[in-house]
Write a protein that holds these residues in place. Structure first.
Motif, mmCIF file in Angstrom:
data_model
loop_
_atom_site.group_PDB
_atom_site.id
_atom_site.type_symbol
_atom_site.label_atom_id
_atom_site.label_comp_id
_atom_site.label_asym_id
_atom_site.label_seq_id
_atom_site.Cartn_x
_atom_site.Cartn_y
_atom_site.Cartn_z
ATOM 1 N N VAL A 41 7.608 7.516 4.478
ATOM 2 C CA VAL A 41 6.584 6.176 5.231
ATOM 3 C C VAL A 41 7.106 5.741 6.802
ATOM 4 O O VAL A 41 8.054 5.465 6.412
ATOM 5 N N HIS A 42 6.504 6.343 7.653
ATOM 6 C CA HIS A 42 7.477 5.316 9.087
ATOM 7 C C HIS A 42 8.858 5.686 8.962
ATOM 8 O O HIS A 42 9.286 4.532 9.256
ATOM 9 N N GLN A 79 -1.258 -1.450 4.416
ATOM 10 C CA GLN A 79 0.480 -1.913 4.006
ATOM 11 C C GLN A 79 -0.138 -2.970 3.069
ATOM 12 O O GLN A 79 -0.275 -4.192 3.965
#
Length: 438
Positions: A41-42, A79
């Protein structure tokens, strides 16, 4: 959007375990057996919990009609607090609803994350707790894998500045200044605290007289009349403002600054005596080094000198001497230095005894042969005679406030400075438990 079938297959045991781990108490959030995974993720490997948010909607949020149908699911990446230094996310599929009357769509909601937000409330609270510690906002951002702007938004939303009651002021005030931020209107910031509790009362971004006058005049005259004592340094501008704003207040000069004034004056004379020694004379060079190395000995109070214990002094051919013998030699180098030393020690003794009458009698009767620079610095204290007398008569000092100033310097140094005064002020008030999490 479409949703995988296995996500809809809720497993009660798995769902219960994950909700306990993530501290989720919303009954509309469920998890399947395959809810936990590792994904990128990212650009970073992350822990991912995949869940489903369902619910019921009776009326449209926009038009208010009850013509609601289930529409589809929309996924969002929420998050969470990192686990074992690894970013952690909740990949939540939210139930969408559609109004057949106005054709608007909206999603099911949960307390676990704010609307239109992708950071969980638990993560925001963890950031808010860390803001109470001596740690920079950049380090907090790195710890939780968020941006510094996110930390600033948490600072603005989770903490509320205390509102001052304009009918109350502490009876005894301590005032001082410290270096602020680049966006401050004045060169220095102003801090005021309660002398009895040591608690910070307020912090202003400007110490100029007209700003302070405007600030304190917001308080009622009754509250300002209740202030009976103010402690400050030797800044004359404060003296004029305080007498105007607080009609019943006695002004005291902080005792540390009085001692500092005398010590600096005598130390300057020591340096002047050093510089007058001829560099071409070998003995003068030795005396120069002794005056330079043993400066603490010559500034020390007589009562704290050691007259009995012997130890080696490198610049005295490593002979065993007492501290008083070293002092006697240093004072023998220059007659004016010895004369100033005697006056300096007499002033310190009178000050420690809190005998303000003797203290000012000594200042008024300074010998004519005394060093001009030292004499001028000592006579300057006459300008603050009333305030110095009050400082010897009453027990208040700026010691508690100086401790706060040291804390402010630590906060600024850890953060490598602040861009805005507002954030600096909030961090100080939060660290001192004046601002609480709301």
């Amino acid at each position: 959007m479409s949703i995988a079938k296995n996500i809809k297959c809720t497993d009660e045991n798995t769902s219960k375990s994950i909700k306990q781990i993530l501290n989720i108490k919303d009954s509309h959030i469920t998890f399947s057996k395959d809810a936990i995974s590792k994904e990128i993720v990212h650009g970073r490997m992350a822990n991912v919990f995949t869940g489903l948010l369902t619910g019921e909607a009776n009326r449209c949020e926009y038009c208010g009609f009850d013509s609601i149908i289930r529409h589809a699911y929309q996924d969002s990446w929420i998050q969470l607090i990192p686990y074992q230094e690894v970013p952690t996310y909740l990949h939540l599929y939210k139930q969408r609803f559609r109004c057949t009357q106005c054709h608007h769509t909206f999603s099911a909601k949960t307390y676990y994350v704010a609307e239109n937000c992708y950071i969980s409330q638990a993560l925001k609270f963890a950031i808010a707790v860390d803001l109470k510690k001596k740690i920079s906002m950049q380090d907090i951002a790195k710890r939780y894998f968020v941006s510094t702007k996110t930390v600033e938004r948490v600072l603005d939303s989770f903490f509320e500045e205390p509102r001052k009651k304009l009918t109350y002021l502490p009876k005894h005030l301590l005032i001082d200044e410290f270096k602020g931020t680049s966006d401050c209107e004045g060169a220095m910031c102003f801090i005021v605290s309660d002398a009895d509790t040591g608690k910070i009362f307020d912090i202003l971004d400007d110490r100029r007289n007209f700003k302070l006058r405007a600030y304190f005049q917001r308080f009622t005259l009754k509250a300002r009349k209740q202030v009976t004592h103010i402690v400050m340094d030797m800044n004359a501008s404060y003296d004029a403002m305080t007498k105007e704003v607080f009609p019943n207040a006695r002004i005291s000069i902080d005792r540390f600054h009085i001692i500092q004034q005398m010590t600096r004056a005598f130390n300057k004379q020591r340096i002047q005596a050093m510089n007058q020694l001829k560099k071409s004379d070998p003995q003068a060079q030795k005396d120069y080094r002794k005056l330079k190395k043993y400066w603490r000995t010559i500034l020390k109070k007589n009562a704290k000198l050691n007259y009995t214990s012997f130890k080696q002094f490198p610049l005295f051919q490593r002979r065993y001497l007492t501290e008083s013998e070293v002092l006697d030699y240093l004072l023998s180098i220059d007659d004016q230095l010895r004369q100033s030393y005697e006056v300096y020690q007499e002033l310190l003794a009178a000050f420690d005894a809190k005998d303000f009458t003797e203290f000012f009698d000594l200042i008024e009767s300074l010998p004519h042969s005394l060093n001009d620079g030292f004499k001028k610095a000592i006579r300057y204290l006459r300008k603050h005679k009333e305030a110095i007398t009050n400082s010897l008569k009453y027990p208040y000092s700026n010691g508690k406030l100086e401790g706060k100033n040291n804390l402010i310097k630590v906060i600024k140094r850890i953060a490598f400075g602040f861009r805005t005064f507002r954030h600096l002020r909030m961090r100080i008030l939060i660290q001192q438990n004046i601002c609480e999490i709301i």
